[in-house]
Design a protein around this motif. Sequence first.
Motif, PDB file in Angstrom:
ATOM      1  N   UNK A 152       0.846  -1.200   0.000  1.00  0.00           N
ATOM      2  CA  UNK A 152       0.000   0.000   0.000  1.00  0.00           C
ATOM      3  C   UNK A 152       0.881   1.249   0.000  1.00  0.00           C
ATOM      4  N   UNK A 153       0.746   2.140  -0.993  1.00  0.00           N
ATOM      5  CA  UNK A 153       1.660   3.283  -1.101  1.00  0.00           C
ATOM      6  C   UNK A 153       1.373   4.415  -0.130  1.00  0.00           C
ATOM      7  N   UNK A 154       0.241   4.339   0.558  1.00  0.00           N
ATOM      8  CA  UNK A 154      -0.128   5.348   1.550  1.00  0.00           C
ATOM      9  C   UNK A 154      -0.103   6.748   0.934  1.00  0.00           C
ATOM     10  N   UNK A 155       0.336   7.736   1.700  1.00  0.00           N
ATOM     11  CA  UNK A 155       0.192   9.138   1.271  1.00  0.00           C
ATOM     12  C   UNK A 155       1.097   9.533   0.117  1.00  0.00           C
ATOM     13  N   UNK A 156       2.068   8.710  -0.260  1.00  0.00           N
ATOM     14  CA  UNK A 156       2.849   9.040  -1.454  1.00  0.00           C
ATOM     15  C   UNK A 156       1.928   9.117  -2.668  1.00  0.00           C
ATOM     16  N   UNK A 157       0.799   8.388  -2.635  1.00  0.00           N
ATOM     17  CA  UNK A 157      -0.151   8.340  -3.744  1.00  0.00           C
ATOM     18  C   UNK A 157      -0.897   9.665  -3.920  1.00  0.00           C
ATOM     19  N   UNK A 158      -0.805  10.553  -2.928  1.00  0.00           N
ATOM     20  CA  UNK A 158      -1.522  11.828  -3.006  1.00  0.00           C
ATOM     21  C   UNK A 158      -1.015  12.708  -4.147  1.00  0.00           C
ATOM     22  N   UNK A 159       0.178  12.391  -4.668  1.00  0.00           N
ATOM     23  CA  UNK A 159       0.661  13.080  -5.871  1.00  0.00           C
ATOM     24  C   UNK A 159      -0.290  12.793  -7.034  1.00  0.00           C
ATOM     25  N   UNK A 212       3.325  -6.060 -10.863  1.00  0.00           N
ATOM     26  CA  UNK A 212       2.580  -4.949 -11.464  1.00  0.00           C
ATOM     27  C   UNK A 212       1.988  -4.025 -10.413  1.00  0.00           C
ATOM     28  N   UNK A 213       1.961  -4.481  -9.156  1.00  0.00           N
ATOM     29  CA  UNK A 213       1.187  -3.750  -8.174  1.00  0.00           C
ATOM     30  C   UNK A 213      -0.292  -3.952  -8.474  1.00  0.00           C
ATOM     31  N   UNK A 214      -1.136  -3.039  -8.006  1.00  0.00           N
ATOM     32  CA  UNK A 214      -2.572  -3.191  -8.257  1.00  0.00           C
ATOM     33  C   UNK A 214      -3.266  -1.837  -8.241  1.00  0.00           C
ATOM     34  N   UNK A 215      -3.940  -1.529  -9.324  1.00  0.00           N
ATOM     35  CA  UNK A 215      -4.901  -0.433  -9.372  1.00  0.00           C
ATOM     36  C   UNK A 215      -6.245  -1.078  -9.703  1.00  0.00           C
ATOM     37  N   UNK A 216      -7.053  -1.241  -8.677  1.00  0.00           N
ATOM     38  CA  UNK A 216      -8.335  -1.930  -8.841  1.00  0.00           C
ATOM     39  C   UNK A 216      -9.357  -1.010  -9.506  1.00  0.00           C
ATOM     40  N   UNK A 217     -10.381  -1.617 -10.084  1.00  0.00           N
ATOM     41  CA  UNK A 217     -11.513  -0.870 -10.654  1.00  0.00           C
ATOM     42  C   UNK A 217     -12.780  -1.684 -10.424  1.00  0.00           C
ATOM     43  N   UNK A 218     -13.871  -1.219 -10.984  1.00  0.00           N
ATOM     44  CA  UNK A 218     -15.155  -1.886 -10.757  1.00  0.00           C
ATOM     45  C   UNK A 218     -15.135  -3.328 -11.247  1.00  0.00           C
ATOM     46  N   UNK A 221      -4.064   6.298  -0.910  1.00  0.00           N
ATOM     47  CA  UNK A 221      -3.099   5.206  -1.058  1.00  0.00           C
ATOM     48  C   UNK A 221      -3.368   3.996  -0.210  1.00  0.00           C
ATOM     49  N   UNK A 222      -4.640   3.781   0.143  1.00  0.00           N
ATOM     50  CA  UNK A 222      -5.014   2.610   0.948  1.00  0.00           C
ATOM     51  C   UNK A 222      -6.003   1.758   0.149  1.00  0.00           C
ATOM     52  N   UNK A 223      -6.760   0.923   0.832  1.00  0.00           N
ATOM     53  CA  UNK A 223      -7.724   0.060   0.153  1.00  0.00           C
ATOM     54  C   UNK A 223      -7.026  -1.049  -0.618  1.00  0.00           C
ATOM     55  N   UNK A 224      -7.451  -1.217  -1.878  1.00  0.00           N
ATOM     56  CA  UNK A 224      -6.898  -2.292  -2.692  1.00  0.00           C
ATOM     57  C   UNK A 224      -5.558  -1.913  -3.340  1.00  0.00           C
ATOM     58  N   UNK A 225      -5.207  -0.639  -3.322  1.00  0.00           N
ATOM     59  CA  UNK A 225      -4.069  -0.138  -4.094  1.00  0.00           C
ATOM     60  C   UNK A 225      -2.736  -0.698  -3.586  1.00  0.00           C
ATOM     61  N   UNK A 226      -1.923  -1.183  -4.522  1.00  0.00           N
ATOM     62  CA  UNK A 226      -0.581  -1.668  -4.218  1.00  0.00           C
ATOM     63  C   UNK A 226       0.399  -1.049  -5.206  1.00  0.00           C
ATOM     64  N   UNK A 227       1.550  -0.627  -4.697  1.00  0.00           N
ATOM     65  CA  UNK A 227       2.584  -0.043  -5.558  1.00  0.00           C
ATOM     66  C   UNK A 227       3.954  -0.506  -5.083  1.00  0.00           C
ATOM     67  N   UNK A 287      -1.428   1.787   6.831  1.00  0.00           N
ATOM     68  CA  UNK A 287      -1.971   0.785   7.744  1.00  0.00           C
ATOM     69  C   UNK A 287      -1.738  -0.592   7.139  1.00  0.00           C
ATOM     70  N   UNK A 288      -1.221  -1.516   7.947  1.00  0.00           N
ATOM     71  CA  UNK A 288      -0.877  -2.848   7.437  1.00  0.00           C
ATOM     72  C   UNK A 288      -1.181  -3.903   8.490  1.00  0.00           C
ATOM     73  N   UNK A 289      -2.462  -4.034   8.865  1.00  0.00           N
ATOM     74  CA  UNK A 289      -2.807  -5.036   9.880  1.00  0.00           C
ATOM     75  C   UNK A 289      -2.506  -6.439   9.373  1.00  0.00           C
ATOM     76  N   UNK A 290      -2.154  -7.386  10.261  1.00  0.00           N
ATOM     77  CA  UNK A 290      -2.165  -7.230  11.722  1.00  0.00           C
ATOM     78  C   UNK A 290      -0.853  -6.718  12.298  1.00  0.00           C
ATOM     79  N   UNK A 291       0.104  -6.338  11.439  1.00  0.00           N
ATOM     80  CA  UNK A 291       1.389  -5.882  11.936  1.00  0.00           C
ATOM     81  C   UNK A 291       1.448  -4.381  12.122  1.00  0.00           C
ATOM     82  N   UNK A 292       2.656  -3.884  12.378  1.00  0.00           N
ATOM     83  CA  UNK A 292       2.869  -2.447  12.516  1.00  0.00           C
ATOM     84  C   UNK A 292       2.725  -1.779  11.155  1.00  0.00           C
ATOM     85  N   UNK A 293       2.702  -0.453  11.167  1.00  0.00           N
ATOM     86  CA  UNK A 293       2.544   0.296   9.920  1.00  0.00           C
ATOM     87  C   UNK A 293       3.768   0.154   9.015  1.00  0.00           C
TER      88      UNK A 293
END
Length: 613
Positions: free
Chosen positions: A337-344, A434-440, A463-469, A548-554
Amino acid sequence: MPSLPKARPLSATTYATLRQRQKDSRTVGGQYRGWTLMILLSLAIFGGIGVRLGYLQLLEGNEFRERAENNRIRIVPKPPVRGNILDRQGKILATTRLSHVAYLWPRIQLQPDWPAKIKRLSQILGIPEAELRQKVEEAGYNSPTLIRVARNLTPSQITALAEYGSELQNAIEIDQEAIRYYPNKSLAAHVLGYTGELNKEELEERRLQGYRLGDVMGKMGVEYLHESLLRGEWGGQQLEVDGSGRIMQLLGQIEAQAGQNLTLALDLETQKAAETALGNRLGAIVAIDPRTGGIIAMASTPTFDPNIFSGPITADTWKSLQKKGNPFLNRSLRGFPPASTFKVVTATAGMESGKYPPNTILNTFAYLRVGGTAFGEWNRAGFGPMGYVRAMAWSSNTFHGQIGRGVGGPTLIKWARLYGFGSKTGIGLPEESKGLIADDAWKRRNFDNWEWTVGDTINMSIGQGFTLATPLQVAVMLAVAANGGYRVVPHFLKKDEVLEKQRKSLNLKPTTLKTLREGLRAVVTSGTGKAVNVAYLPPMAGKSGTAEAPPGKTHTWFGAFAPFDRPEIVVVAFGEHTGGGGGSVAGPMVKQVMEAYFRKKPPEAPKKTLNTP
């Protein structure tokens, strides 16, 4: 009918005469009959031999000539010296060193004492008998080429082979060949990769390319990616030997052609700093040139020493490697999960859509509520009214959540993919995700036909949810802001004109680029990235992220480019389950790498002096 005359009895004299005539008629030519039979028999025998010889000569002559040649001719293959790999300053990263190698002649398996010899060889070389037997059988006993069965022989093994020379009776030959050597051991292991012998499946795939049994090829990293350049071309010698295997004469020779030397964009000192900065954490650090896409550093922990693959890997060696987790996993190329870096991406989508121009001001809150879900601000209070620059500096979730909700999922997804998320970067390594950018459509396939929601869009916008980078994808994203709006293709070679020409303009508005750069600069000067704002380094711009990366630390992220006015390096640091914040944990890692790249050190603290009366 007249009556037949009565037979008269023969006289003794007449009877004797008739008997003598009959006897004489049986023995006419009798003295030649034995010779006749002998001649006929000889003709039959020699005729059969002649037919057989003709058959062997005409129909099977080539095969038998080949067998005869194989009895007296040996082909000793000479592998090429693999090309060296150098860093951008010409420092050696991978080279070759001489090693003693053991070869077997395939026809040894036809000798009656082969089982005893293979048992002895197994004991000396430490290789199971079944493995030795399989190598010889795969080549076939008619093969004139010697088979390499062991590499990197130790002095004790060489001595033992000499001591048992009479018992082995020329079954094995020892020669020298160059094997791969990595002088810096585990340094840059995930970039360089390693080499190893082809397995059966790999051999079948590459046989038409000139590979042969026992050949070595790159298995990972640059060694794999640029195998065709590094490999070179085989040579060999054709030797005539006698029945004891002694060399009689050299019949022919082809010199092996060495592979090409490759100079990488990688900087050894920067690479060292990246690995030191990671320490024992799980994570990755990537540094690229935003102008060309050249990889300046790529580190991943845990790591491994590629030299272990230059010889047989024992069970103990393999077990010790596995204790580290998975040292062969390159986290630079794995999705998180790329978190706030994705805000770009979110800010770009807002400005480029026209709905939220660069002068937009939005109020921020403790949380955004959508349906029954509350998407909270990380400070749990909000920051009040703010625009793009301040929202980027303080990484506001509710500001960017409103932008994402306003432009909608399809627009946000479009810009994420334009930046390169959800697809491979083009670096060419098979281990890249490839990471993941999910859609409908993706969500319906994977979640029992559930549709895409506004909540999914808000989650993606931060940068949360399904998104992976991957860390490399994040570096490519930041390079767009650094180089004036171009998506580059990462590559390892110092000069790769083909890939450098493939950079693609995102056609961003000048105002969008200006606002993004101002926001990223504000992160360092007054926001979450102040840890890298030091006077002795060139001015930087960057972005933090805490996922956020449950169940571990961030997870923690920080990416930056420098110098701000004319960027020449982008550095992204990622810590897996490190806990803490991106600016405070990953930020100092980036600073350490920048210090090495710009060859700058923190100023020494002034020495305290004692006051004297």
